[in-house]
Design an enzyme around this catalytic site. Sequence first.
Site, PDB file in Angstrom:
ATOM      1  N   ASP A 220      47.133 137.698  82.805  1.00  0.00           N
ATOM      2  CA  ASP A 220      46.054 137.696  81.804  1.00  0.00           C
ATOM      3  C   ASP A 220      44.725 137.658  82.547  1.00  0.00           C
ATOM      4  OD1 ASP A 220      46.243 136.889  78.541  1.00  0.00           O
ATOM      5  OD2 ASP A 220      44.267 136.715  79.488  1.00  0.00           O
TER       6      ASP A 220
ATOM      7  N   GLY B  11      48.382 138.850  55.011  1.00  0.00           N
ATOM      8  CA  GLY B  11      47.344 138.812  56.038  1.00  0.00           C
ATOM      9  C   GLY B  11      48.026 138.935  57.390  1.00  0.00           C
TER      10      GLY B  11
ATOM     11  N   CYS C 110      49.335 141.945  61.886  1.00  0.00           N
ATOM     12  CA  CYS C 110      50.114 143.193  61.917  1.00  0.00           C
ATOM     13  C   CYS C 110      50.007 144.048  60.664  1.00  0.00           C
ATOM     14  CB  CYS C 110      51.583 142.873  62.180  1.00  0.00           C
ATOM     15  SG  CYS C 110      51.838 142.209  63.814  1.00  0.00           S
TER      16      CYS C 110
END
Length: 429
Positions: free
Chosen positions: A30, A256, A259
């Site tokens: 990351d 919601g 995705c």
Amino acid sequence: MKVAVAGTGYVGLVTGVCLAENGNEVTCVDIDENKIARMEQGISPIYEPGLEELMHKNKERLHYTTDYQSAYEDADVIFIGVGTPEKKDGSANLTYVYRVVEQIAETVRKDCVVVVKSTVPIGTNDKVENLLKNNLKHPVNISVASNPEFLAQGTAIRDTLHASRIVLGVEDKLAEDTLRTVYAGFKDVPLLITNRKSAEMIKYASNDFLALKISYINEIANLCEIVGANIDDVAKGMGYDARIGDRFLHAGIGYGGSCFPKDTKALNWLASYNDAELKTIKAAIEINEQQKLKLLKKSRKYYPDFTGLTVAVLGLTFKPGTDDLREAPSLVNIPIILEDNAKVKAWDPVGQENFRRKFPDDITYCDSIAETLKDADICFIFTEWPEVRALTPEDFLTSMKKPIVLDGRNCLDYESFHSSDVIYESIGR
Ligand code: UDX
């Protein structure tokens, strides 16, 4: 297998941890040094039940780094699990995916398989392959495969270790054989081998179908209200038919999350771009946008505006079991209530901190439901947390100034609330 995973969000980190659980040596990459430092201490950057336990259990096989070169240069497989957020026009933003692809091209020093796990538009894997091949710094063979993710937040570990299916979109033997080895530990999970474009489409078609199912049941619920039917019984009666199935037929104030909203819009965009039209998906999107405001519309018959009133909000996240607020109905409704000059008191067991970052001053965040309800003139339920489900009419009657309860998740017992002194409304019941 030596695996590298780019991105430590829901998809990347859960994939990495579950692959380590199945015997692979995994390095999670990351760009955020803070996140990496915390993960090295065993702290997950996301709220996901069971994740930290698995991070701890597999700590010998799990590594975290910001140094992508050390992770990619001698990996057998590199998974790309970075975000593909929505652009203003509804299409998917692939900047993060392509940035990782460039880093891979720059650093790999041995033959490997690059696997796209992020949800990407159909044809993206082909572009990834071209980008890689045109930018490789060292003479190696690279295969590109599509391996979409089907996990839901809150059950991500179970959804991955005991997945409904593993879909591998491959164009060559190296990719297929390597991925079969990577997933060898997932013995009971059906494996579908297909080409890359079909794999990419399976992901969108699956998510969009589920979104469509929710919008369909919400539309039927809205009609139930008008004609006097009860959506709970209607959904139950439909669900007995195995061709329909009883899941994702729960009516409410709309879907919601990270995705469904994004993937419906992205496929719709892709269709229009190709001069095709997805009428069903367009309808699902439109219904969902309207559904999110359903409670607010209902509230207007009690209070044409909220000036000077105290409004209690139970639940801020897009669903229980997560601290994620993306596309949550609370984000659409609360600003309108605030604009109306109401005093808003809100409770959520894990989503409060994220909400406070967006709305630091205007809302009173409460530690308990009782404190939230105290002296409120109306209560909106946006998320069906177990603590909310457990509430009885008495809980509202004893605390609220006026016991008007609008349940956007149909999570309170209809019979007991309907026969109590609470003024209770839900969706389609
Ligand atoms: C979803 C898919 O389930 C998962 O397979 C995919 O990989 C990612 O998107 P997620 O967004 O985590 O997962 O949550 P999910 O449990 O599917 O719920 C999405 C939204 O739909 C929530 O807002 C939920 O409240 C709503 N929903 C779900 C309904 O309104 N009714 C239902 O019957 C089911």
